[in-house]
Design an enzyme around this catalytic site. Structure first.
Site, short mmCIF file in Angstrom:
data_model
loop_
_atom_site.label_atom_id
_atom_site.label_comp_id
_atom_site.label_asym_id
_atom_site.label_seq_id
_atom_site.Cartn_x
_atom_site.Cartn_y
_atom_site.Cartn_z
N ASN A 1 0.81 -1.23 0.00
CA ASN A 1 0.00 0.00 0.00
C ASN A 1 0.84 1.27 0.00
OD1 ASN A 1 0.72 -0.64 2.66
ND2 ASN A 1 -0.98 0.52 3.48
N GLU B 1 3.55 -5.21 12.36
CA GLU B 1 2.60 -4.11 12.17
C GLU B 1 1.49 -4.64 11.28
OE1 GLU B 1 2.66 -1.36 13.62
OE2 GLU B 1 4.70 -1.24 14.38
N CYS C 1 -3.09 1.84 6.11
CA CYS C 1 -3.50 1.12 7.33
C CYS C 1 -4.11 2.07 8.34
CB CYS C 1 -2.29 0.41 7.91
SG CYS C 1 -0.90 1.51 8.18
N GLU D 1 7.62 0.41 16.23
CA GLU D 1 8.66 0.92 15.36
C GLU D 1 8.66 2.43 15.48
OE1 GLU D 1 8.16 -0.81 11.50
OE2 GLU D 1 8.49 -2.81 12.28
P1 NDP Z 1 0.17 -9.28 3.26
O1 NDP Z 1 0.17 -9.72 4.67
O2 NDP Z 1 -0.55 -10.09 2.26
O3 NDP Z 1 1.66 -9.17 2.71
C1 NDP Z 1 2.67 -8.39 3.32
C2 NDP Z 1 4.03 -8.91 2.90
O4 NDP Z 1 4.23 -10.22 3.45
C3 NDP Z 1 4.18 -9.08 1.39
O5 NDP Z 1 5.49 -8.74 1.03
C4 NDP Z 1 3.88 -10.55 1.21
O6 NDP Z 1 4.39 -11.08 0.02
C5 NDP Z 1 4.58 -11.13 2.43
N1 NDP Z 1 4.16 -12.47 2.80
C6 NDP Z 1 3.03 -13.15 2.47
N2 NDP Z 1 3.04 -14.39 3.01
C7 NDP Z 1 4.19 -14.50 3.72
C8 NDP Z 1 4.79 -15.53 4.53
N3 NDP Z 1 4.19 -16.70 4.72
N4 NDP Z 1 5.98 -15.28 5.11
C9 NDP Z 1 6.59 -14.10 4.93
N5 NDP Z 1 6.10 -13.09 4.18
C10 NDP Z 1 4.92 -13.27 3.59
O7 NDP Z 1 -0.33 -7.77 3.28
P2 NDP Z 1 -0.66 -6.85 2.04
O8 NDP Z 1 0.57 -6.71 1.18
O9 NDP Z 1 -1.93 -7.30 1.44
O10 NDP Z 1 -0.87 -5.43 2.78
C11 NDP Z 1 -2.07 -5.00 3.30
C12 NDP Z 1 -2.13 -5.27 4.80
O11 NDP Z 1 -1.08 -4.59 5.44
C13 NDP Z 1 -3.40 -4.73 5.42
O12 NDP Z 1 -3.91 -5.69 6.32
C14 NDP Z 1 -2.93 -3.51 6.17
O13 NDP Z 1 -3.74 -3.16 7.27
C15 NDP Z 1 -1.57 -3.91 6.60
N6 NDP Z 1 -0.76 -2.74 6.91
C16 NDP Z 1 -0.46 -2.47 8.21
C17 NDP Z 1 0.26 -1.34 8.55
C18 NDP Z 1 0.63 -1.02 9.97
O14 NDP Z 1 1.47 -0.17 10.16
N7 NDP Z 1 0.06 -1.68 10.96
C19 NDP Z 1 0.70 -0.40 7.51
C20 NDP Z 1 0.32 -0.79 6.18
C21 NDP Z 1 -0.38 -1.93 5.90
P3 NDP Z 1 3.43 -11.12 -1.29
O15 NDP Z 1 3.41 -9.74 -1.81
O16 NDP Z 1 4.09 -12.06 -2.18
O17 NDP Z 1 2.09 -11.62 -0.84
#
Ligand code: NDP
Length: 484
Positions: free
Chosen positions: A153, A251, A285, A464
């Site tokens: 995002n 996060e 987020c 963080e």
């Molecule tokens: P995901 O959890 O799908 O993916 C995040 C990252 O993790 C990607 O790089 C993804 O790779 C990777 N990933 C997926 N599966 C695994 C695994 N088994 N082991 C290690 N890494 C893995 O999130 P999104 O990318 O869909 O992002 C949206 C989400 O992020 C929302 O829920 C949002 O709320 C949250 N978010 C939270 C924030 C905060 O500060 N709390 C800030 C911004 C977003 P791949 O791309 O290949 O799936």
């Protein structure tokens, strides 16, 4: 397909192809078509990156703070000098308006490097004097290799929020950007190659979560994992990394309330609420997705909010006037649309938006959704409990402070809350009782990088930001000296 630009991994200071030679399609959400190819890396590429990071660690961690700080400043300057290139890449990858990437995402990535470049030169450790007996001091040392995994995002902003403190604290890094938005990380790798950042200090391995993210999480040489993403992924990462006793910062998702009292500064609240609901197509987020409005101003708010949101210009993110671009992927668009349908099945009424849009011209096949407002739902229905992460908000009235606090705190999440009131006493009282990592009073997304950042409940663990990030990326050792 051969004419498409191939993104490469960045390992040991060089652009390298994935060992398997395999690539994945990278889509441009605004046009719904593939525009580049990204490495479909696997555990073997992660191993290469770990080897490079291990080799680089002794000299990077032994480098003086001033010299390490200089490197971070050079990276910050490099991004700033290439602002347009980074912003266009981010918009193309993610679908967000290029104007937003230029004014928020990329400048904030620059600030992340600048902030930690300075923070590391001001870093000090605690000491505890035992009167007449001795003294303790805390020695903070880099952990080794940090694994940084980031979402789609805010691709460069969230990636650099991890990388900058990890490097500042003297660690080397193996990072995996989201497979959906790899381009700015690729440009950052190129920039590091150009400025000749010492080889192996920072490594990017592109690919999917299971093939690259998971090998990072379980690699025994990677001692800390900093992850931002969804709650389900966070749970999976915790389940594999925690038994290895790794340091973990997670996060995760949110379902943020926006609480509006009748005594608020109305004009400012209204303008900010449009932004806090729909910036980046609601895919921040920290966006507020549940809007609670005190009853005396509910009808007026509803009319004004619907009018302003209906006027938001949705369309080509490359156009400087566009306020709302495409959502990140076709599957994400389908997920968001399914939630709009669910809201109606649960008895909600769509006041604005609610549909997919097909803009004219080059974006006719892109993944666009109208900014959507829904009313008439209970606080505990699925639409108001589950994270949608798109341009969809619900609105509902409330009568008392007690009532709105119970609504606000009713989800499994606790990331951020916005409160609008001119009553100072109430602001403090409500802030204390909210189950939320951040409470913004009369503002939204106002960030001071010195403050700790993160959620409570299922929105994450670990903090963080600020000196806490430098603490996270170090191992603390207590040295106790008795002199009597
Ligand atoms: P995901 O959890 O799908 O993916 C995040 C990252 O993790 C990607 O790089 C993804 O790779 C990777 N990933 C997926 N599966 C695994 C695994 N088994 N082991 C290690 N890494 C893995 O999130 P999104 O990318 O869909 O992002 C949206 C989400 O992020 C929302 O829920 C949002 O709320 C949250 N978010 C939270 C924030 C905060 O500060 N709390 C800030 C911004 C977003 P791949 O791309 O290949 O799936």
């Amino acid at each position: 397909m051969n004419h498409l630009l191939k993104i490469s991994n960045f390992i040991g200071g060089k652009s390298v192809e994935p060992l398997s030679g395999k690539y994945l399609d990278n889509y441009e959400p605004a046009i719904g078509q593939v525009y580049s190819l990204i490495p479909d890396s696997d555990a073997n590429d992660v191993q290469l990156a770990v080897d490079a990071a291990l080799k680089a660690f002794p000299s990077w961690s032994a480098m003086s703070n001033d010299d390490r700080s200089e490197w971070l400043i050079k990276i910050a300057q490099g991004i700033e000098d290439r602002l347009d290139e980074f912003a266009e890449a981010e918009s193309r990858d993610n679908g967000k308006p290029v104007s937003l990437a230029k004014s928020v995402d990329i400048p904030r990535a620059v600030s992340n490097f600048r902030f930690f470049a300075h923070a590391l030169t001001h870093f000090s450790s605690e000491s505890h004097f035992m009167q007449g007996i001795g003294i303790n001091y805390t020695l903070r040392q880099p952990i080794g290799i940090a694994g940084c995994i980031s979402p789609w995002n805010l691709p460069l902003y969230l990636l650099t929020w991890k990388i900058a403190p990890a490097l500042a604290a003297g660690n080397t890094v193996v990072a995996k950007p989201s497979e959906v938005t790899p381009f700015t990380a690729y440009l950052l790798g190129k920039l590091c190659e150009d400025i000749q950042l010492p080889q192996g200090v920072l490594n990017f391995v592109h690919g999917t979560g299971p093939q690259v993210g998971e090998p990072i999480c379980i690699h025994p040489e990677i001692k800390a994992i900093s992850f931002t993403g969804g709650t389900a992924t966070g749970r999976r990462i915790a389940s594999v990394a925690a038994p290895m006793f790794k340091k973990l910062s997670l996060e995760l998702g949110g379902k943020n309330p926006n609480i509006i009292f009748a005594d608020c500064n109305y004009a400012e609240m209204l303008a900010t609420t449009v932004r806090s609901s729909f910036s980046n197509q609601g895919q921040i987020c920290l966006c507020g997705s549940r809007i609670f409005v005190e009853r005396p101003i509910y009808e007026k708010f509803k009319a004004d909010f619907v009018a302003k949101v209906s006027a938001l210009k949705v369309g080509d993110p490359a156009n400087e006037n566009t306020k709302t671009g495409a959502v990140v992927s076709e599957s994400h668009m389908q997920k968001v649309l399914s939630y709009i349908q669910l809201a109606q099945d649960e008895g909600g009424k769509v006041l604005a938006g609610g549909q997919r849009i097909y803009p004219e011209g080059r974006c006719k096949d892109g993944w666009f959704i109208e900014p959507t407002i829904i009313e008439g739902l209970s606080h505990d229905c699925r639409t108001n409990q589950e994270e949608i992460f798109g341009p969809v908000v619900t609105i509902m009235p409330f009568d008392t402070e007690e009532e709105v606090l119970s609504y606000a705190n009713s989800t499994i999440y606790g990331l951020a809350t916005t409160v609008w009131t001119e009553n100072l006493t109430r602001a403090h009282r409500v802030a204390e009782r909210l189950e939320s990592g951040i409470v913004w009073v009369n503002c939204w997304l106002l960030r001071d990088l010195r403050t700790p950042f993160g959620g409570v409940k299922n929105s994450g663990v670990g903090r963080e930001g600020g000196m806490e990030a430098l603490h996270f990326f170090t191992e603390a050792k207590n040295v106790c000296i008795k002199y009597q």
